[in-house]
Design an enzyme around this catalytic site. Structure first.
Site, mmCIF file in Angstrom:
data_model
loop_
_atom_site.group_PDB
_atom_site.id
_atom_site.type_symbol
_atom_site.label_atom_id
_atom_site.label_comp_id
_atom_site.label_asym_id
_atom_site.label_seq_id
_atom_site.Cartn_x
_atom_site.Cartn_y
_atom_site.Cartn_z
ATOM 1 C CE LYS A 92 41.710 71.579 13.128
ATOM 2 N NZ LYS A 92 42.566 72.334 14.069
ATOM 3 C CG ASN A 93 40.379 71.625 17.336
ATOM 4 O OD1 ASN A 93 41.319 71.603 16.552
ATOM 5 N ND2 ASN A 93 39.559 72.662 17.443
ATOM 6 N NE ARG A 147 47.112 78.721 20.431
ATOM 7 C CZ ARG A 147 47.729 79.422 21.362
ATOM 8 N NH1 ARG A 147 48.805 80.100 21.074
ATOM 9 N NH2 ARG A 147 47.274 79.462 22.586
ATOM 10 C CB CYS A 173 48.485 82.526 15.384
ATOM 11 S SG CYS A 173 46.944 81.866 14.803
ATOM 12 N NE ARG A 195 44.847 80.791 18.601
ATOM 13 C CZ ARG A 195 44.500 79.785 17.811
ATOM 14 N NH1 ARG A 195 44.821 79.790 16.558
ATOM 15 N NH2 ARG A 195 43.838 78.761 18.288
ATOM 16 N N PRO A 196 48.664 83.927 23.097
ATOM 17 C CG PRO A 196 48.373 85.126 25.080
ATOM 18 C CD PRO A 196 47.794 84.926 23.703
ATOM 19 C CB VAL A 197 51.581 79.350 25.399
ATOM 20 C CG1 VAL A 197 51.185 78.941 23.990
ATOM 21 C CG2 VAL A 197 53.009 79.854 25.434
ATOM 22 C CG LEU A 213 45.892 81.418 30.261
ATOM 23 C CD1 LEU A 213 44.491 81.331 29.688
ATOM 24 C CD2 LEU A 213 45.862 82.061 31.646
ATOM 25 C CG ASP A 224 37.282 76.751 15.915
ATOM 26 O OD1 ASP A 224 37.894 77.836 15.884
ATOM 27 O OD2 ASP A 224 37.767 75.720 16.424
ATOM 28 C CB ILE A 265 37.176 83.162 21.298
ATOM 29 C CG1 ILE A 265 35.788 82.717 21.771
ATOM 30 C CG2 ILE A 265 38.254 82.206 21.813
ATOM 31 C CD1 ILE A 265 35.616 82.517 23.251
ATOM 32 N NE ARG A 286 46.421 74.127 10.084
ATOM 33 C CZ ARG A 286 46.288 75.081 10.998
ATOM 34 N NH1 ARG A 286 46.292 76.346 10.633
ATOM 35 N NH2 ARG A 286 46.152 74.783 12.265
HETATM 36 C C1 UD1 Z 1 41.341 75.605 20.665
HETATM 37 C C2 UD1 Z 1 41.045 75.041 19.305
HETATM 38 C C3 UD1 Z 1 40.655 76.156 18.339
HETATM 39 C C4 UD1 Z 1 39.495 76.969 18.936
HETATM 40 C C5 UD1 Z 1 39.832 77.432 20.347
HETATM 41 C C6 UD1 Z 1 38.669 78.119 21.029
HETATM 42 C C7 UD1 Z 1 42.526 73.144 19.232
HETATM 43 C C8 UD1 Z 1 43.690 72.478 18.612
HETATM 44 N N1 UD1 Z 1 42.224 74.356 18.815
HETATM 45 O O1 UD1 Z 1 42.466 76.465 20.518
HETATM 46 O O2 UD1 Z 1 40.260 75.576 17.104
HETATM 47 O O3 UD1 Z 1 39.280 78.102 18.116
HETATM 48 O O4 UD1 Z 1 40.200 76.306 21.162
HETATM 49 O O5 UD1 Z 1 37.560 77.280 21.061
HETATM 50 O O6 UD1 Z 1 41.834 72.559 20.047
HETATM 51 N N2 UD1 Z 1 44.750 82.384 25.691
HETATM 52 C C9 UD1 Z 1 45.619 83.128 26.460
HETATM 53 N N3 UD1 Z 1 46.677 82.480 27.042
HETATM 54 C C10 UD1 Z 1 46.889 81.145 26.880
HETATM 55 C C11 UD1 Z 1 45.985 80.391 26.112
HETATM 56 C C12 UD1 Z 1 44.904 81.040 25.529
HETATM 57 O O7 UD1 Z 1 45.463 84.335 26.602
HETATM 58 O O8 UD1 Z 1 47.858 80.628 27.435
HETATM 59 C C13 UD1 Z 1 43.590 83.057 25.058
HETATM 60 C C14 UD1 Z 1 43.608 82.938 23.536
HETATM 61 O O9 UD1 Z 1 44.412 83.944 22.949
HETATM 62 C C15 UD1 Z 1 42.147 83.097 23.228
HETATM 63 C C16 UD1 Z 1 41.462 82.403 24.407
HETATM 64 O O10 UD1 Z 1 42.432 82.351 25.439
HETATM 65 O O11 UD1 Z 1 41.798 84.463 23.221
HETATM 66 C C17 UD1 Z 1 40.958 80.997 24.133
HETATM 67 O O12 UD1 Z 1 41.985 80.231 23.544
HETATM 68 P P1 UD1 Z 1 42.122 78.658 23.751
HETATM 69 O O13 UD1 Z 1 40.843 78.124 24.261
HETATM 70 O O14 UD1 Z 1 43.358 78.398 24.525
HETATM 71 O O15 UD1 Z 1 42.344 78.155 22.276
HETATM 72 P P2 UD1 Z 1 43.262 76.973 21.792
HETATM 73 O O16 UD1 Z 1 43.297 75.902 22.818
HETATM 74 O O17 UD1 Z 1 44.542 77.498 21.279
#
Ligand code: UD1
Length: 422
Positions: A22-23, A94, A118, A123-125, A127, A309, A331, A401
């Protein structure tokens, strides 16, 4: 809302086909936006998250045609008409943020809703945004949307050093960098197999990428990308989940289609717990002899560490282990929502912040429980398979999902499981 009813009935054995990840698929699908030629993905999983990404891409003018019952996705972004990812779709998933990088690279602009809260943490964006800014994008946040614009003449290569490892942010920057002018270096990049799969697909489309699978990825931007056909890598989280079935219930299960290289940190922990894991010609076989599983301590970490996960599913196993296990979730904050539900089944768990202490019990008992997120729901099903009596797992839409035909796959191993429509 549907429920799943499970009656624990002893050891389970047989073979399970593992679907495409999926991911990985959720990152590969937006790659279509980078090219005006067709992209074909084979071994796609049939899941509601994939349908959500389909709807999002279609809203941008892409064509997404599921073939062979959804196992093949024929994508084309020949006529990209939009650059707006609406809140109504993004709030459902997300991973929708993954259209941001490709849209910026190809269309020069993107307006993408912020994903919002979420269940498993903030889970901010940030980065994703700072990574794309390093390629010259200008970002503005207005009314819940990111308004992003590439400089005149398009994105330019740059150096991106992530302060923490992010799978999604690495994917977004990687995709954007393929069409940026000049070279990009991504440092502290995620190393997950899904990143490697994305890089392979992009390379098949003509991208120049090196270093995927390490923490430093280098991309040399090209003028344009072509079409390609790519097979989606096996879903290591689905595989890990089915590997836990014989671990928790006894028996022997062979997962077909995935290799142990996808799950090094997880396989090591099963071994430590006394579970036999071995590579076979077609996948991975797991068995547990008589006797209880040993308690083990688990700390989640980016690949190749123990995947977050699989933390909920591992907890279900450790509820029945001999001794005390300490699980640390590093995480995501707030990712122990399955713990109170497992306790309704007789588990002994204490949660303090990001740490859960699990004291193994002799047996779990069936109970009505509530699925709170995707991985939590399947951890309750695993616990139910090993529990005495009947468990009703409510709110299973989360499960759809991420797990394809779960009742069918578990029934084939001998489980007593059925879906009851509300
Ligand atoms: C992806 C996976 C999810 C998995 C996660 C960690 C997909 C669709 N989802 O989620 O199933 O649990 O990797 O292996 O591939 N963070 C920030 N700022 C950001 C982005 C992330 O602070 O801009 C933090 C997150 O809150 C979290 C950490 O970084 O604490 C890791 O998150 P991230 O690896 O980005 O997870 P996803 O890509 O959302």
């Amino acid at each position: 809302m549907d429920s799943i009813v499970v009656t624990g009935n002893g050891p389970l054995s047989g073979q399970v086909p593992i679907a495409g990840a999926k991911n990985a698929c959720l990152a590969l699908m937006p790659a279509t936006l980078l090219s005006d030629e067709p992209l074909t993905l084979t071994n796609a999983p049939r899941l509601s998250d994939i349908r959500t990404m389909t709807a999002l891409l279609q809203s941008l003018g892409a064509e997404v045609v599921p073939l062979q019952g959804g196992q093949v996705l024929a994508l084309s972004s020949h006529d990209l008409i939009g650059h707006l990812a609406h809140y109504d779709i993004v709030r459902k998933m997300r991973a929708s943020i993954l259209v941001l990088g490709p849209l910026l690279a190809r269309a020069g602009e993107a307006v993408v809703s912020l994903p919002g809260g979420c269940a498993i943490g903030a889970r901010p964006v940030d980065l994703h945004l700072s990574g794309l800014e390093a390629l010259g994008a200008e970002m503005e946040l207005r009314e819940g949307y990111v308004h992003a614009r590439a400089p005149r003449g398009g994105l330019v290569g740059g150096r991106v050093r992530f302060p923490l490892v992010s799978v999604g942010a690495t994917e977004n920057v990687l995709m954007a960098a393929t069409l940026a002018r000049g070279s990009t270096v991504i440092e502290n990049a995620a190393r997950e197999p899904e990143i490697v799969d994305l890089a392979r697909c992009l390379r098949a489309m003509g991208a120049r990428i090196e270093g995927e699978g390490t923490d430093r990825i280098e991309v040399e931007g090209v003028e344009r990308l072509s079409g390609a056909t790519h097979r989606v890598v096996a879903d290591r989280i689905e595989m890990g989940t089915y590997m836990l079935v014989p671990a928790i219930c006894g028996g022997e299960v062979e997962c077909l289609g995935g290799g142990l290289d996808l799950l090094p940190g997880f396989a090591d922990k099963l071994d430590e717990a006394g579970i036999t894991v071995r590579a076979t010609e077609d996948g991975v076989a797991v068995s547990r002899g008589n006797g209880r599983v040993r308690a083990v301590d688990v700390t989640t970490a980016p690949y190749p560490g123990f995947p977050t996960d699989l933390q909920a599913q591992m907890m279900a196993l450790l509820c029945l282990a001999d001794g005390v296990s300490v699980l640390e979730e590093r995480i995501f904050e707030n990712r122990f929502m399955h713990a109170p539900e497992l306790m309704r089944m007789g588990a002994r768990i204490e949660v303090h912040g990001g740490t859960a202490r699990v004291t193994g019990v002799d047996r779990l008992k069936g109970a009505p429980v509530m699925a709170t997120d995707l991985r939590a729901s399947v951890s309750l099903i695993l616990a139910a398979l090993a529990a005495q009596g009947e468990t009703v797992v409510n709110r299973v839409y989360h499960l759809d999902r991420g797990y394809e035909r779960v009742e069918e796959k578990l029934s084939a191993l001998g489980a007593k499981i059925e879906r009851v429509a509300a």
